[in-house]
Scaffold this motif. Structure first.
Motif, PDB file in Angstrom:
ATOM      1  N   MET A  61      -1.022  50.125   2.242  1.00 39.19           N
ATOM      2  CA  MET A  61      -0.375  49.151   3.078  1.00 39.19           C
ATOM      3  C   MET A  61       0.548  48.333   2.190  1.00 39.19           C
ATOM      4  N   HIS A  62       1.745  48.085   2.672  1.00 38.41           N
ATOM      5  CA  HIS A  62       2.769  47.382   1.909  1.00 38.41           C
ATOM      6  C   HIS A  62       2.877  45.932   2.388  1.00 38.41           C
ATOM      7  N   VAL A  63       2.939  44.997   1.463  1.00 40.83           N
ATOM      8  CA  VAL A  63       3.153  43.582   1.783  1.00 40.83           C
ATOM      9  C   VAL A  63       4.639  43.307   1.573  1.00 40.83           C
ATOM     10  N   THR A  64       5.305  42.750   2.595  1.00 39.89           N
ATOM     11  CA  THR A  64       6.736  42.472   2.493  1.00 39.89           C
ATOM     12  C   THR A  64       6.984  41.269   1.580  1.00 39.89           C
ATOM     13  N   GLU A  65       8.256  41.020   1.290  1.00 40.77           N
ATOM     14  CA  GLU A  65       8.612  39.864   0.466  1.00 40.77           C
ATOM     15  C   GLU A  65       8.182  38.556   1.110  1.00 40.77           C
ATOM     16  N   LYS A  66       8.086  38.544   2.435  1.00 39.30           N
ATOM     17  CA  LYS A  66       7.651  37.339   3.156  1.00 39.30           C
ATOM     18  C   LYS A  66       6.122  37.244   3.237  1.00 39.30           C
ATOM     19  N   GLY A  67       5.428  38.226   2.670  1.00 37.31           N
ATOM     20  CA  GLY A  67       3.969  38.210   2.718  1.00 37.31           C
ATOM     21  C   GLY A  67       3.409  38.792   3.998  1.00 37.31           C
ATOM     22  N   GLN A  68       4.217  39.552   4.730  1.00 40.97           N
ATOM     23  CA  GLN A  68       3.775  40.118   6.003  1.00 40.97           C
ATOM     24  C   GLN A  68       3.203  41.512   5.826  1.00 40.97           C
ATOM     25  N   VAL A  69       2.212  41.819   6.666  1.00 43.53           N
ATOM     26  CA  VAL A  69       1.649  43.166   6.739  1.00 43.53           C
ATOM     27  C   VAL A  69       1.460  43.501   8.212  1.00 43.53           C
ATOM     28  N   THR A  70       1.357  44.770   8.504  1.00 40.39           N
ATOM     29  CA  THR A  70       1.067  45.203   9.863  1.00 40.39           C
ATOM     30  C   THR A  70      -0.403  45.571   9.935  1.00 40.39           C
ATOM     31  N   ILE A  71      -1.116  44.948  10.855  1.00 40.72           N
ATOM     32  CA  ILE A  71      -2.527  45.285  11.048  1.00 40.72           C
ATOM     33  C   ILE A  71      -2.550  46.596  11.830  1.00 40.72           C
ATOM     34  N   PRO A  72      -3.202  47.632  11.330  1.00 38.38           N
ATOM     35  CA  PRO A  72      -3.236  48.909  12.049  1.00 38.38           C
ATOM     36  C   PRO A  72      -3.779  48.747  13.474  1.00 38.38           C
ATOM     37  N   LYS A  73      -3.189  49.516  14.396  1.00 37.61           N
ATOM     38  CA  LYS A  73      -3.516  49.398  15.821  1.00 37.61           C
ATOM     39  C   LYS A  73      -5.004  49.550  16.091  1.00 37.61           C
ATOM     40  N   HIS A  74      -5.664  50.526  15.466  1.00 37.65           N
ATOM     41  CA  HIS A  74      -7.084  50.734  15.752  1.00 37.65           C
ATOM     42  C   HIS A  74      -7.914  49.510  15.336  1.00 37.65           C
ATOM     43  N   ILE A  75      -7.477  48.820  14.297  1.00 39.69           N
ATOM     44  CA  ILE A  75      -8.190  47.611  13.873  1.00 39.69           C
ATOM     45  C   ILE A  75      -7.891  46.455  14.832  1.00 39.69           C
ATOM     46  N   ARG A  76      -6.592  46.299  15.220  1.00 43.15           N
ATOM     47  CA  ARG A  76      -6.238  45.254  16.196  1.00 43.15           C
ATOM     48  C   ARG A  76      -7.016  45.442  17.489  1.00 43.15           C
ATOM     49  N   ASP A  77      -7.068  46.682  17.966  1.00 43.54           N
ATOM     50  CA  ASP A  77      -7.778  46.969  19.215  1.00 43.54           C
ATOM     51  C   ASP A  77      -9.264  46.646  19.097  1.00 43.54           C
ATOM     52  N   ALA A  78      -9.878  47.075  18.006  1.00 47.58           N
ATOM     53  CA  ALA A  78     -11.307  46.840  17.808  1.00 47.58           C
ATOM     54  C   ALA A  78     -11.632  45.356  17.695  1.00 47.58           C
ATOM     55  N   ALA A  79     -10.701  44.577  17.113  1.00 45.65           N
ATOM     56  CA  ALA A  79     -10.944  43.145  16.925  1.00 45.65           C
ATOM     57  C   ALA A  79     -10.463  42.316  18.114  1.00 45.65           C
ATOM     58  N   GLY A  80      -9.780  42.965  19.073  1.00 44.56           N
ATOM     59  CA  GLY A  80      -9.270  42.227  20.226  1.00 44.56           C
ATOM     60  C   GLY A  80      -8.067  41.359  19.893  1.00 44.56           C
ATOM     61  N   VAL A  81      -7.291  41.779  18.906  1.00 43.01           N
ATOM     62  CA  VAL A  81      -6.099  41.030  18.507  1.00 43.01           C
ATOM     63  C   VAL A  81      -4.899  41.654  19.205  1.00 43.01           C
ATOM     64  N   ALA A  82      -4.244  40.868  20.061  1.00 41.92           N
ATOM     65  CA  ALA A  82      -3.089  41.325  20.828  1.00 41.92           C
ATOM     66  C   ALA A  82      -1.887  40.450  20.484  1.00 41.92           C
ATOM     67  N   PRO A  83      -0.687  40.871  20.882  1.00 39.52           N
ATOM     68  CA  PRO A  83       0.473  40.007  20.649  1.00 39.52           C
ATOM     69  C   PRO A  83       0.223  38.613  21.211  1.00 39.52           C
TER      70      PRO A  83
END
Length: 95
Positions: A1-23
């Protein structure tokens, strides 16, 4: 997983779904030793409103007569505004 210059990362969809994290969800960050832990914050009022609006929209869609189910949102709005010819014209590219 790559961290951008702004410190951003993308949480993988399967993890977002499992944790109930939505937009629009809120999360908190904490450090446990050298580990970064992301925890979803309790459901916000904004999420509750979105869920209620989605449920209401589903009920409305389900209650539509079959002849209206083929129309998109714009066509239904045109019909409700009184432009009854608009849905047919739009479908045939005459608008």
């Amino acid at each position: 997983m790559h961290v951008t210059e702004k410190g951003q990362v993308t949480i993988p969809k399967h993890i977002r779904d499992a944790a109930g994290v939505a937009p629009g969800s809120e999360v908190s960050f904490s450090l446990e030793g050298s580990r970064i832990v992301i925890t979803p914050v309790a459901t916000s009022v904004k999420q509750d409103r979105r869920a209620m609006l989605r449920a209401a929209a589903a009920r409305v869609r389900g209650s539509l007569k079959p002849e209206f189910r083929q129309f998109g949102a714009d066509e239904i709005m045109d019909f409700l505004r009184g432009d009854a010819a608009a849905p047919a014209a739009k479908r045939h590219g005459r608008r």
